[in-house]
Design a protein around this motif. Structure first.
Motif, PDB file in Angstrom:
ATOM      1  N   LEU A 212      -2.892  -6.860  -0.757  1.00  0.00           N
ATOM      2  CA  LEU A 212      -4.081  -6.204  -0.208  1.00  0.00           C
ATOM      3  C   LEU A 212      -4.940  -5.550  -1.282  1.00  0.00           C
ATOM      4  O   LEU A 212      -5.958  -4.937  -0.960  1.00  0.00           O
ATOM      5  CB  LEU A 212      -3.664  -5.156   0.826  1.00  0.00           C
ATOM      6  CG  LEU A 212      -2.996  -5.700   2.101  1.00  0.00           C
ATOM      7  CD1 LEU A 212      -2.569  -4.557   3.001  1.00  0.00           C
ATOM      8  CD2 LEU A 212      -3.942  -6.630   2.847  1.00  0.00           C
ATOM      9  N   GLY A 213      -4.553  -5.653  -2.533  1.00  0.00           N
ATOM     10  CA  GLY A 213      -5.382  -5.134  -3.616  1.00  0.00           C
ATOM     11  C   GLY A 213      -5.161  -3.676  -3.957  1.00  0.00           C
ATOM     12  O   GLY A 213      -6.074  -3.023  -4.491  1.00  0.00           O
ATOM     13  N   PHE A 214      -3.961  -3.144  -3.705  1.00  0.00           N
ATOM     14  CA  PHE A 214      -3.677  -1.741  -3.976  1.00  0.00           C
ATOM     15  C   PHE A 214      -2.974  -1.529  -5.314  1.00  0.00           C
ATOM     16  O   PHE A 214      -2.382  -0.464  -5.535  1.00  0.00           O
ATOM     17  CB  PHE A 214      -2.810  -1.136  -2.857  1.00  0.00           C
ATOM     18  CG  PHE A 214      -3.520  -1.003  -1.543  1.00  0.00           C
ATOM     19  CD1 PHE A 214      -4.769  -0.436  -1.477  1.00  0.00           C
ATOM     20  CD2 PHE A 214      -2.933  -1.458  -0.383  1.00  0.00           C
ATOM     21  CE1 PHE A 214      -5.427  -0.305  -0.269  1.00  0.00           C
ATOM     22  CE2 PHE A 214      -3.582  -1.344   0.836  1.00  0.00           C
ATOM     23  CZ  PHE A 214      -4.839  -0.760   0.896  1.00  0.00           C
ATOM     24  N   LYS A 215      -3.029  -2.494  -6.192  1.00  0.00           N
ATOM     25  CA  LYS A 215      -2.297  -2.391  -7.458  1.00  0.00           C
ATOM     26  C   LYS A 215      -2.766  -1.190  -8.284  1.00  0.00           C
ATOM     27  O   LYS A 215      -1.950  -0.422  -8.795  1.00  0.00           O
ATOM     28  CB  LYS A 215      -2.472  -3.686  -8.255  1.00  0.00           C
ATOM     29  CG  LYS A 215      -1.691  -3.739  -9.572  1.00  0.00           C
ATOM     30  CD  LYS A 215      -1.813  -5.113 -10.205  1.00  0.00           C
ATOM     31  CE  LYS A 215      -0.985  -5.206 -11.489  1.00  0.00           C
ATOM     32  NZ  LYS A 215      -1.490  -4.309 -12.552  1.00  0.00           N
ATOM     33  N   GLU A 216      -4.078  -1.007  -8.421  1.00  0.00           N
ATOM     34  CA  GLU A 216      -4.586   0.106  -9.217  1.00  0.00           C
ATOM     35  C   GLU A 216      -4.214   1.450  -8.592  1.00  0.00           C
ATOM     36  O   GLU A 216      -3.870   2.398  -9.311  1.00  0.00           O
ATOM     37  CB  GLU A 216      -6.100  -0.013  -9.356  1.00  0.00           C
ATOM     38  CG  GLU A 216      -6.551  -1.210 -10.181  1.00  0.00           C
ATOM     39  CD  GLU A 216      -8.056  -1.241 -10.359  1.00  0.00           C
ATOM     40  OE1 GLU A 216      -8.732  -0.306  -9.857  1.00  0.00           O
ATOM     41  OE2 GLU A 216      -8.560  -2.183 -10.993  1.00  0.00           O
TER      42      GLU A 216
ATOM     43  N   ASP B  40       5.192  -5.967  -1.704  1.00  0.00           N
ATOM     44  CA  ASP B  40       4.482  -7.232  -1.881  1.00  0.00           C
ATOM     45  C   ASP B  40       3.178  -7.254  -1.111  1.00  0.00           C
ATOM     46  O   ASP B  40       2.163  -7.767  -1.585  1.00  0.00           O
ATOM     47  CB  ASP B  40       5.379  -8.401  -1.466  1.00  0.00           C
ATOM     48  CG  ASP B  40       5.906  -8.251  -0.043  1.00  0.00           C
ATOM     49  OD1 ASP B  40       5.884  -7.121   0.487  1.00  0.00           O
ATOM     50  OD2 ASP B  40       6.343  -9.259   0.538  1.00  0.00           O
ATOM     51  N   GLU B  41       3.179  -6.683   0.088  1.00  0.00           N
ATOM     52  CA  GLU B  41       1.961  -6.651   0.894  1.00  0.00           C
ATOM     53  C   GLU B  41       0.920  -5.729   0.266  1.00  0.00           C
ATOM     54  O   GLU B  41      -0.281  -6.020   0.319  1.00  0.00           O
ATOM     55  CB  GLU B  41       2.286  -6.196   2.317  1.00  0.00           C
ATOM     56  CG  GLU B  41       1.095  -6.117   3.236  1.00  0.00           C
ATOM     57  CD  GLU B  41       0.485  -7.471   3.543  1.00  0.00           C
ATOM     58  OE1 GLU B  41      -0.599  -7.493   4.140  1.00  0.00           O
ATOM     59  OE2 GLU B  41       1.084  -8.496   3.180  1.00  0.00           O
ATOM     60  N   MET B  42       1.338  -4.621  -0.321  1.00  0.00           N
ATOM     61  CA  MET B  42       0.377  -3.716  -0.949  1.00  0.00           C
ATOM     62  C   MET B  42      -0.324  -4.388  -2.123  1.00  0.00           C
ATOM     63  O   MET B  42      -1.526  -4.198  -2.329  1.00  0.00           O
ATOM     64  CB  MET B  42       1.089  -2.437  -1.404  1.00  0.00           C
ATOM     65  CG  MET B  42       1.425  -1.497  -0.247  1.00  0.00           C
ATOM     66  SD  MET B  42       1.940   0.148  -0.744  1.00  0.00           S
ATOM     67  CE  MET B  42       3.620  -0.169  -1.266  1.00  0.00           C
ATOM     68  N   LEU B  43       0.404  -5.196  -2.863  1.00  0.00           N
ATOM     69  CA  LEU B  43      -0.237  -5.918  -3.963  1.00  0.00           C
ATOM     70  C   LEU B  43      -1.169  -6.998  -3.431  1.00  0.00           C
ATOM     71  O   LEU B  43      -2.253  -7.223  -3.975  1.00  0.00           O
ATOM     72  CB  LEU B  43       0.822  -6.526  -4.878  1.00  0.00           C
ATOM     73  CG  LEU B  43       1.717  -5.545  -5.640  1.00  0.00           C
ATOM     74  CD1 LEU B  43       2.642  -6.286  -6.583  1.00  0.00           C
ATOM     75  CD2 LEU B  43       0.873  -4.545  -6.425  1.00  0.00           C
TER      76      LEU B  43
END
Length: 633
Positions: A163-167, A158-161
């Motif tokens: 922080l904008g790391f989805k791509e 959840d934190e990675m999403l």
């Protein structure tokens, strides 16, 4: 051994050597035999042992029936974490967990020398731990081979999403073999996590750690009411009161972190900072200073402190309120880990009270509402710790006997005890005297289940009433909006202790709570003066209010408006002002203008009016710019 049923034999020894007697709830749940080859979507609160949980969960898949790894070549497992600190922390946990399995574990995180990481990967690795951006760089540069991957773990998904790391995550998962195990760990499972799991997991099993409904049972939440100007002093007293081995203070911005670091360093605390503006080397040194005892207080932002685990972290202080309930739980989850007890203290000023209540309510956390520790309470707690210190009960060693006899022969016991106390206090920061700010707790205000507030009683319903007269009224343009703060500041009372205000032409009548009237006049002093020429007089009984007409503007006088904290905003009486005049150029020299008044135009003679052109006269048109050449530069 029976306590570790289902764990690979190579990992059982490591758990025993580490001091594990039983597994935590999430570790037990994930070892269900039905989940051995399944993709998992796991939600568990922070501090529940998730790193060890996925370490023992993927071990059978990686070892494939062997007791140890025979060699290291292309990696079999990939662990992705949102921050550098969390990735390095995961690597440290897996190092001791897989030590007896001869596992080679490499880290790939931003801020480190990429050439060293490429050399380590070229020598071979069994498990790779890294952050999304750096892992993607290695994949694109062909230095990280994913062809033999058997398992991938997304920690704090959840934190990675957020922080904008989805791509980056999608790129990494697309490059991996389809025949793999995918384990996703997240404190919460919002819609974005569920969508990501549906896209990259095959028939994933949802695992919710039992006991998750009770958030942070080992953490004592304390909501401390404090005025804004006393917040830093209150944090100092909280740190001194608990004297935690390690304490973590959270701020919302880097500027706040730098300010508190400077303030606490000046007060004698051993402090380190942890924020996004620091280099990876600086952040690593800061955490290491906390681990080896060179520093005891870490002041950090949310992103920098995400997922860090410090030994003996007994206290978390929220210098600034978190933005949402999830952030509160993640911050507080740094303490109270693995069965240890911890304290999470929120510093709340009156303006942030409603926000704090809302965050605690949605986080399903019960907090103890109180005031910060006073200086006397801190000193009393120091004395309790000193008396209970085991050093006072330790036997005297033979090598100490001779010097102790010399001291006893030269000084009295009282002198030796005084010297001992002074030595102990010399290394501690003195506590602060704090102005206590008390406001009602949600329970005392009668909040119902929906968080609604009961109507507040009217301020004029005082059991004892004291009327006072102020020597300022409508004629001086007195206004309640600046009279009320003036009365509170000068008299040491709050606006809840002020009732009706009746404005008259020459004076103002104010109703006070009679229980605080004596304190009010004692604070004012012998002259009973609020500010400048505004005096206060006590009245016997209820005054008679005259039905006075409102004054015309020319009949009013402007009262001296109180200045603010910086000395600006003070208003002089109108009679003290000097007339000002301006000449044609707008300059003010304090003298009348030399130019006389301009005569008014006479419409009858049309003087001063624009002359009309006779009929038939040609009107010259303004020349256009057409055809002109542009200047050359």
């Amino acid at each position: 051994m029976s306590n570790f049923e289902g764990v690979s034999p190579a990992l059982v020894t490591a758990l025993s050597n580490r001091g594990y007697e039983t597994l935590t709830q999430v570790q037990t749940d994930i070892l269900n035999p039905d989940y051995s080859d399944k993709d998992l979507l796991v939600s568990a609160q922070t501090g529940s042992g998730k790193t060890v949980a996925f370490g023992i969960a993927i071990a059978p898949t990686l070892l494939d029936g062997e007791d140890k790894f025979l060699f290291a070549a292309e990696p079999f497992a990939l662990v992705v974490a949102p921050t550098r600190e969390l990735a390095l922390q995961v690597k440290r946990e897996l190092d001791w967990l897989y030590k007896d399995a001869n596992a080679v574990i490499c880290s790939c995180v931003g801020g480190m020398d990429m050439r060293d990481e490429r050399r380590a990967l070229s020598r071979g690795a069994n498990i790779v731990v890294g952050t999304p951006g750096r892992l993607r760089d290695h994949i694109m540069r062909k230095s990280l081979d994913l062809s033999k991957m058997r398992a991938v773990v997304l920690d704090e998904a959840d934190e990675m999403l957020d922080l904008g790391f989805k791509e980056d995550l999608e790129f990494i998962l697309d490059e991996m073999p389809t025949e793999r195990r995918t384990l996703m760990f997240s404190a919460t499972v919002p819609a974005m996590i569920a969508k990501l799991a549906k896209s990259y997991q095959r028939d994933a099993v949802r695992v919710e750690a039992k006991g998750e409904e009770k958030q942070h049972g080992d953490i004592e939440y304390r909501a401390l009411s404090v005025s804004g100007r006393e917040k830093e002093n209150a944090i100092i007293n909280v740190l001194r009161y608990y004297e935690a081995k390690n304490a973590l203070v959270f701020c919302n911005t880097r500027a706040s972190v730098n300010h508190l670091v400077a303030r606490f360093n000046n007060r004698g605390f051993s402090v380190v900072a942890l924020s996004g503006e620091l280099s990876q080397n600086e952040r690593t040194h800061a955490l290491q200073a906390m681990r080896d005892g060179r520093a005891r207080v870490c002041i950090a932002t949310d992103v920098a402190a995400r997922g860090i685990d410090l030994p003996g972290l007994d206290l978390v202080v929220h210098a600034e309120l978190p933005s949402n309930p999830e952030t509160l739980l993640h911050r507080s989850g740094r303490t109270g880990r693995a069965g240890n007890k911890g304290v999470s203290a929120l510093m709340i000023d009156p303006r942030g009270r409603k926000k704090a209540e809302r965050i605690l309510r949605f986080a399903k956390v019960e907090a103890i509402w109180a005031s910060p520790p006073s200086a006397d309470e801190v000193i009393a707690r120091d004395e309790e710790r000193l008396i209970a210190d085991p050093i006072l009960n330790d036997p005297i060693a033979d090598e100490e006997r001779e010097f102790i006899d010399r001291l006893m022969g030269q000084f009295s016991p009282e002198q030796l005890a005084a010297a001992f106390v002074r030595t102990i206090k010399a290394g501690k920061s003195a506590p602060e005297d704090i102005e206590q700010v008390a406001f009602d707790t949600p329970r005392e205000r009668g909040n119902n289940d929906r968080g609604e507030r009961e109507p507040r009683p009217s301020r004029d319903e005082f059991e004892n009433v004291q009327w006072v007269s102020l020597s300022v009224g409508r004629r001086q343009n007195a206004e309640p909006r600046w009279l009320i703060p003036l009365i509170c500041n000068a008299g040491g009372i709050t606006k809840r202790q002020i009732g009706q205000i009746k404005m008259q032409n020459e004076e103002t009548f104010v109703q006070l709570d009679g229980d605080h009237a004596e304190k009010f006049f004692m604070t004012l002093g012998p002259n009973n003066t609020l500010e400048k020429n505004i005096t206060v007089k006590a009245l016997d009984g209820t005054p008679t209010f005259k039905q006075e007409s409102f004054l015309k503007p020319e009949e009013r006088e402007r009262a001296p408006k109180p200045a603010n904290k910086k000395g600006f905003g003070a208003r002089k009486p109108r009679g003290d002002r000097q007339p000002q005049s301006f000449d044609k150029a707008g300059s003010n020299d304090g003298a009348p203008s030399k130019r006389g008044p301009k005569p008014a135009a006479d419409p009858s003679t049309k003087e001063g009016w624009a002359k009309k052109k006779p009929k038939g006269a040609k009107v010259k048109k303004p020349k256009s710019n057409a055809g002109r050449t542009k200047p050359k530069f």
